[in-house]
Write a protein that holds these residues in place. Structure first.
Motif, PDB file in Angstrom:
ATOM      1  N   GLU A  60     -33.964 -25.116 -20.344  1.00 59.71           N
ATOM      2  CA  GLU A  60     -35.557 -25.178 -20.326  1.00 59.71           C
ATOM      3  C   GLU A  60     -36.570 -26.013 -20.746  1.00 59.71           C
ATOM      4  O   GLU A  60     -37.182 -27.004 -20.344  1.00 59.71           O
ATOM      5  N   GLU A  70     -17.175 -19.577 -13.076  1.00 60.75           N
ATOM      6  CA  GLU A  70     -16.472 -18.563 -13.655  1.00 60.75           C
ATOM      7  C   GLU A  70     -14.983 -18.775 -13.851  1.00 60.75           C
ATOM      8  O   GLU A  70     -14.454 -18.695 -14.914  1.00 60.75           O
ATOM      9  N   ILE A 108     -19.302 -17.907 -25.935  1.00 61.32           N
ATOM     10  CA  ILE A 108     -20.125 -16.678 -25.331  1.00 61.32           C
ATOM     11  C   ILE A 108     -20.297 -15.531 -26.394  1.00 61.32           C
ATOM     12  O   ILE A 108     -19.288 -15.165 -27.077  1.00 61.32           O
ATOM     13  N   GLY A 111     -23.556 -11.582 -24.679  1.00 65.70           N
ATOM     14  CA  GLY A 111     -23.959 -12.206 -23.378  1.00 65.70           C
ATOM     15  C   GLY A 111     -24.553 -13.283 -23.022  1.00 65.70           C
ATOM     16  O   GLY A 111     -24.948 -13.626 -21.889  1.00 65.70           O
ATOM     17  N   THR A 113     -24.364 -17.558 -23.515  1.00 68.95           N
ATOM     18  CA  THR A 113     -23.558 -18.930 -23.884  1.00 68.95           C
ATOM     19  C   THR A 113     -24.507 -19.885 -24.698  1.00 68.95           C
ATOM     20  O   THR A 113     -25.353 -20.150 -24.543  1.00 68.95           O
TER      21      THR A 113
ATOM     22  N   ALA B   9     -37.131 -22.464 -15.575  1.00 67.36           N
ATOM     23  CA  ALA B   9     -37.073 -21.115 -16.069  1.00 67.36           C
ATOM     24  C   ALA B   9     -36.198 -20.261 -15.099  1.00 67.36           C
ATOM     25  O   ALA B   9     -35.534 -19.528 -15.546  1.00 67.36           O
ATOM     26  N   LEU B  11     -34.121 -21.179 -13.100  1.00 68.11           N
ATOM     27  CA  LEU B  11     -32.759 -21.593 -12.973  1.00 68.11           C
ATOM     28  C   LEU B  11     -32.000 -21.185 -14.304  1.00 68.11           C
ATOM     29  O   LEU B  11     -30.982 -20.633 -14.319  1.00 68.11           O
ATOM     30  N   SER B  12     -32.823 -21.348 -15.373  1.00 70.06           N
ATOM     31  CA  SER B  12     -32.015 -20.755 -16.501  1.00 70.06           C
ATOM     32  C   SER B  12     -31.980 -19.560 -16.713  1.00 70.06           C
ATOM     33  O   SER B  12     -30.921 -18.861 -17.319  1.00 70.06           O
ATOM     34  N   MET B  13     -32.905 -18.795 -16.337  1.00 74.42           N
ATOM     35  CA  MET B  13     -32.788 -17.145 -16.297  1.00 74.42           C
ATOM     36  C   MET B  13     -31.783 -16.735 -15.412  1.00 74.42           C
ATOM     37  O   MET B  13     -30.825 -15.948 -15.924  1.00 74.42           O
ATOM     38  N   LEU B  15     -29.207 -18.457 -14.854  1.00 74.14           N
ATOM     39  CA  LEU B  15     -27.982 -18.874 -15.801  1.00 74.14           C
ATOM     40  C   LEU B  15     -27.508 -17.774 -16.679  1.00 74.14           C
ATOM     41  O   LEU B  15     -26.391 -17.412 -16.960  1.00 74.14           O
ATOM     42  N   VAL B  16     -28.773 -17.521 -17.340  1.00 73.43           N
ATOM     43  CA  VAL B  16     -28.400 -16.497 -18.595  1.00 73.43           C
ATOM     44  C   VAL B  16     -27.698 -15.234 -17.973  1.00 73.43           C
ATOM     45  O   VAL B  16     -26.976 -14.395 -18.668  1.00 73.43           O
ATOM     46  N   LEU B  18     -26.309 -14.676 -15.359  1.00 75.02           N
ATOM     47  CA  LEU B  18     -24.885 -15.143 -14.891  1.00 75.02           C
ATOM     48  C   LEU B  18     -23.701 -15.155 -15.955  1.00 75.02           C
ATOM     49  O   LEU B  18     -22.850 -14.473 -16.021  1.00 75.02           O
ATOM     50  N   LEU B  19     -24.293 -15.923 -17.189  1.00 73.80           N
ATOM     51  CA  LEU B  19     -23.475 -15.969 -18.323  1.00 73.80           C
ATOM     52  C   LEU B  19     -23.302 -14.629 -19.028  1.00 73.80           C
ATOM     53  O   LEU B  19     -22.376 -14.478 -19.391  1.00 73.80           O
ATOM     54  N   SER B  20     -24.356 -13.774 -19.014  1.00 75.53           N
ATOM     55  CA  SER B  20     -24.289 -12.613 -19.798  1.00 75.53           C
ATOM     56  C   SER B  20     -23.219 -11.740 -19.129  1.00 75.53           C
ATOM     57  O   SER B  20     -22.273 -11.142 -19.794  1.00 75.53           O
ATOM     58  N   ALA B  21     -22.865 -11.739 -17.766  1.00 79.55           N
ATOM     59  CA  ALA B  21     -22.073 -11.080 -17.252  1.00 79.55           C
ATOM     60  C   ALA B  21     -20.667 -11.562 -17.522  1.00 79.55           C
ATOM     61  O   ALA B  21     -19.795 -10.774 -17.789  1.00 79.55           O
ATOM     62  N   CYS B  22     -20.587 -13.002 -17.673  1.00 73.64           N
ATOM     63  CA  CYS B  22     -19.280 -13.530 -17.927  1.00 73.64           C
ATOM     64  C   CYS B  22     -18.661 -13.229 -19.427  1.00 73.64           C
ATOM     65  O   CYS B  22     -17.530 -13.160 -19.372  1.00 73.64           O
ATOM     66  N   GLY B  23     -19.676 -12.738 -20.307  1.00 71.64           N
ATOM     67  CA  GLY B  23     -18.994 -12.422 -21.599  1.00 71.64           C
ATOM     68  C   GLY B  23     -18.451 -11.132 -21.559  1.00 71.64           C
ATOM     69  O   GLY B  23     -18.005 -10.708 -22.378  1.00 71.64           O
TER      70      GLY B  23
END
Lengths: 532, 189
Positions: A60, A70, A108, A111, A113, B9, B11-13, B15-16, B18-23
């Motif tokens: 941002e 992934e 990570i 949740g 990164t 915003a 985009l980054s949301m 991504l967040v 997306l990445l939160s799920a990856c964790g």
């Protein structure tokens, strides 16, 4: 802003010792972009002397595009012609497909990164500095080719000479330098990598990429005799007059549009004119310094000098007992492009702030009724009534200047609400809502915060609120609601009770209940601001 | 400038998200989704036969649908049967499943919504809805609803992004607490 820049500059030195202190404290880490604090959903953390911040903040604030793969657990950041590929838990990144060692791997957590902010920022041409005292990371990005103001604080003439010949940008490479000096120390929590020398090599490339100013600076260090090595000569400007009248400092130059960098310290303001010289008509003493006539009570003296002969920097130094505030005035600038002027006043001290702006935000309004209660009453009316009570109580506080995002039944976009508070630089933001659930049995009071700086405010407010409502405690929670995510000051969103619950609703529309809750909100605000 | 910030915003949301799920250790939705859709054709049909006897031309499948828990604090995932005539009606049926909870203890977050239209084009699903005043949830409820919608829609692997319109408008916020990105992007595959 001034305070921040002063701190940054004073503590550039602390970059050197930072890796050693990395594990010393557990205090939160703050992030600033061009002086504006950024909200991070999880706190930044320090790993091996590197600050890791949530990717959202990076993307941002640096305006980069982000992709996630992934399969390879890869984050790709793209900004103009730079592509950075980072891999979760790997100490190696690809910058435009070139391998680069990382001191700390992306990871990570909760949740989110987390990416090493310095590495990513610098690759994208954003300057980074760290302030140990306030545990803050400062990012500087020149906007739209605008000249970046280089800030440095100087306490004695000796230091001035030293610093002048150092371009400010290479400081950004400092932590890697200290890291390589202490490889064993910073890597203790991980088995030593076979090729620990590699970071040296990759880091050595960096300064040239991130600081185009460096080579020119080196040349002028060696000797100023070879004209081909002095590009500054081509664009040199002459400062022809410096005067101070009626709190306005005016500086006339010729040689095109002048550039000036202003640095404010506790009792000194320094204005630098790069690539400039002094007109011989401006008299100087044996030390090469001249003074400007002034009769201001706030100023001890105004000096000027050709500060660095090699790089030809003219400096104007204003000494004062109090911290000064300079505001550029553009009254005459249009008529004379070579004229720069600043209005000088005594800066108000933040520590003894005597008036706080508090924004009260009644949720919804107009076409957005908010929740509909069990007896068909509207949330928007309830919260306006409650917020007005809070506003009236705050008005009686001599040290609080309350504002409401809406005082009538009007619709406001969420972005209008946050812009309202951000633009006035409010000290606190309180959004008042009534809750609604798809089930009637749900009841209680909850308080939300989003930014870390708001958590403590949420906790103390919630404690008071629960007592005032007497409703079940649905706790303090973190969530990314727009108004608490996009406000720069401590901000909370309270859900006083459920309009969809018979018992909550009945109480909430009672005058005595609202008076009690309004009083508790005011008490929370005053506690947060340390008033009384 | 504002638009660009918004883009960033969004985009980054994404991504967040997306990445939160990856964790999470649990394999994310999509890997299971295809199973569902293939499964649905054969075995699922049998198990549902007693609950809802389908008209002959109706297609049946079981999807994952999401509801609020008893206290309205968390999402609960349920396997629910849906039936539809055309492949394109599948998404509408899936969304409508969110308005009716299979368990009285769970809160149907999408209750009170009317689906005006659903269109899938270039992997973008555009859903235009109307909302009754009674369906306006509190802040926590709105957050849960948006999650429920995303999770439900993105279990279909053919959808990459999802745009929710209110009465045909790309509104800034659905219920006045959360921002509403236009569109949502699929988070974790």
């Amino acid at each position: 802003m001034r305070v921040i820049t002063t701190l940054i500059s004073m503590l550039l030195v602390s970059l050197l010792i930072f890796p050693v202190m990395a594990f010393a404290a557990e205090q939160p880490i703050h992030l600033f972009m061009n002086g504006k604090q950024l909200a991070a959903e999880v706190p930044p953390r320090i790993v091996k002397g590197n600050t890791l911040v949530p990717i959202r903040v990076i993307a941002e604030s640096l305006g980069s595009k982000v992709q996630w793969d992934e399969k390879s657990r890869k984050v790709t950041l793209v900004k103009s012609d730079v592509t950075i590929q980072l891999f979760i838990d790997k100490n190696e990144a690809l910058v435009n497909d070139k391998r680069t060692k990382l001191e700390a791997a992306p990871q990570i957590s909760g949740g989110n990164t987390l990416l090493p902010v310095r590495f990513v920022s610098e690759q994208l041409g954003v300057r980074v500095s760290w302030d140990e005292l306030t545990r803050s990371v400062f990012l500087f990005q020149a906007e739209n080719g605008e000249e970046e103001v280089v800030e440095e604080t100087v306490s004695s003439p000796v230091e001035q000479e030293e610093e002048a010949d150092k371009p400010p940008v290479p400081v950004a490479g400092e932590p890697s330098r200290t890291d390589t000096a202490e490889p064993s120390r910073t890597n203790t929590d991980e088995p030593a990598k076979p090729n620990t020398t590699e970071p040296d090599k990759s880091n050595a490339d960096e300064p040239s990429k991130t600081s185009p100013a460096a080579p020119a600076q080196e040349n002028s260090d060696k000797s100023g005799t070879d004209p081909s090595k002095e590009p500054v000569k081509d664009t040199i400007a002459t400062v022809t007059s410096i005067s101070f009248e009626g709190d306005v400092l005016s500086v006339k130059t010729n040689g095109g549009k002048p550039k000036a960098n202003v640095t404010t310290a506790a009792n000194q303001v320094i204005i630098e004119f790069p690539a400039s010289k002094l007109d011989p008509a401006l008299r100087v003493n044996a030390k090469g310094e001249g003074t400007v006539k002034e009769s201001s009570a706030n100023i001890s003296q105004i000096r000027y000098l050709l500060f660095s002969k090699e790089s030809s920097i003219v400096r104007i130094i204003i000494d004062s007992a109090k911290k000064l505030d300079l505001k550029p005035t553009s009254i005459q600038a249009a008529a004379d492009p070579g004229l720069l002027a600043w209005k000088i006043s005594v800066a108000s001290l933040q520590t003894s702030k005597d008036k706080f702006k508090v924004v009260i935000d009644p949720g919804h309004g107009g076409k957005d009724s908010g929740a509909i209660s069990v007896t068909k009453r509207n949330e928007k009316d309830l919260v306006l009534s409650l917020a007005t009570k809070v506003y009236k109580l705050l008005e009686q506080e001599p040290r609080i200047e309350p504002e409401m995002t809406r005082s009538t039944d009007t619709f406001l976009e969420l972005s209008e609400r946050t812009a309202f508070a951000n633009e006035m630089k409010a000290d606190l933001f309180v959004s008042i809502h009534g809750n609604s659930a798809a089930k009637e049995s749900v009841s209680g009071t909850e308080t939300y915060y989003y930014t870390e700086q708001s958590q403590q405010f949420a906790n103390l407010m919630h404690g008071l609120l629960i007592k005032a409502t007497g409703f079940p405690d649905r706790k303090v929670k973190q969530n990314d609601f727009y108004v608490i995510k996009n406000t720069t000051m401590p901000s909370i969103l309270m859900e006083v009770g459920f309009l969809t619950s018979q018992s909550d609703e009945k109480a909430m529309f009672q005058e005595a209940f609202q008076d009690r809750v309004a009083a508790s909100i005011v008490a929370g605000i005053k506690q947060q601001l340390n008033i009384d | 400038m504002h638009k660009r910030r918004l883009q960033v915003a969004v985009l980054s949301m994404t991504l967040v998200a997306l990445l939160s799920a990856c964790g999470q250790a649990k394999p994310p939705a999509q890997t299971q989704a295809p199973q569902n859709s293939t499964e649905a054709q054969h075995p699922a049909q049998g198990s549902q036969a007693q609950t809802s006897p389908p008209a002959d031309e109706n297609k049946q499948m079981t999807i994952k649908a999401y509801y609020g828990d008893e206290q309205g604090e968390n999402l609960v995932e349920k396997q629910v049967p849906i039936s539809f005539k055309q492949e394109n009606d599948k998404y509408k049926a899936a969304l409508e499943a969110l308005a009716n909870s299979p368990d009285p203890k769970l809160a149907p977050l999408f209750k009170g919504f009317t689906i005006r239209s659903v269109a899938l084009k270039d992997k973008l699903l555009t859903v235009d809805v109307s909302m009754s005043p009674e369906s306006r949830l509190g802040s926590g409820g709105e957050a849960l609803l948006l999650q429920a919608l995303k999770k439900t829609i993105f279990q279909f692997s053919e959808i990459d992004s999802f745009d929710l319109l209110l009465d045909g408008q790309a509104v800034e916020s659905l219920m006045g607490h959360m921002d509403l990105p236009h569109p949502f992007h699929k988070s974790t595959p």
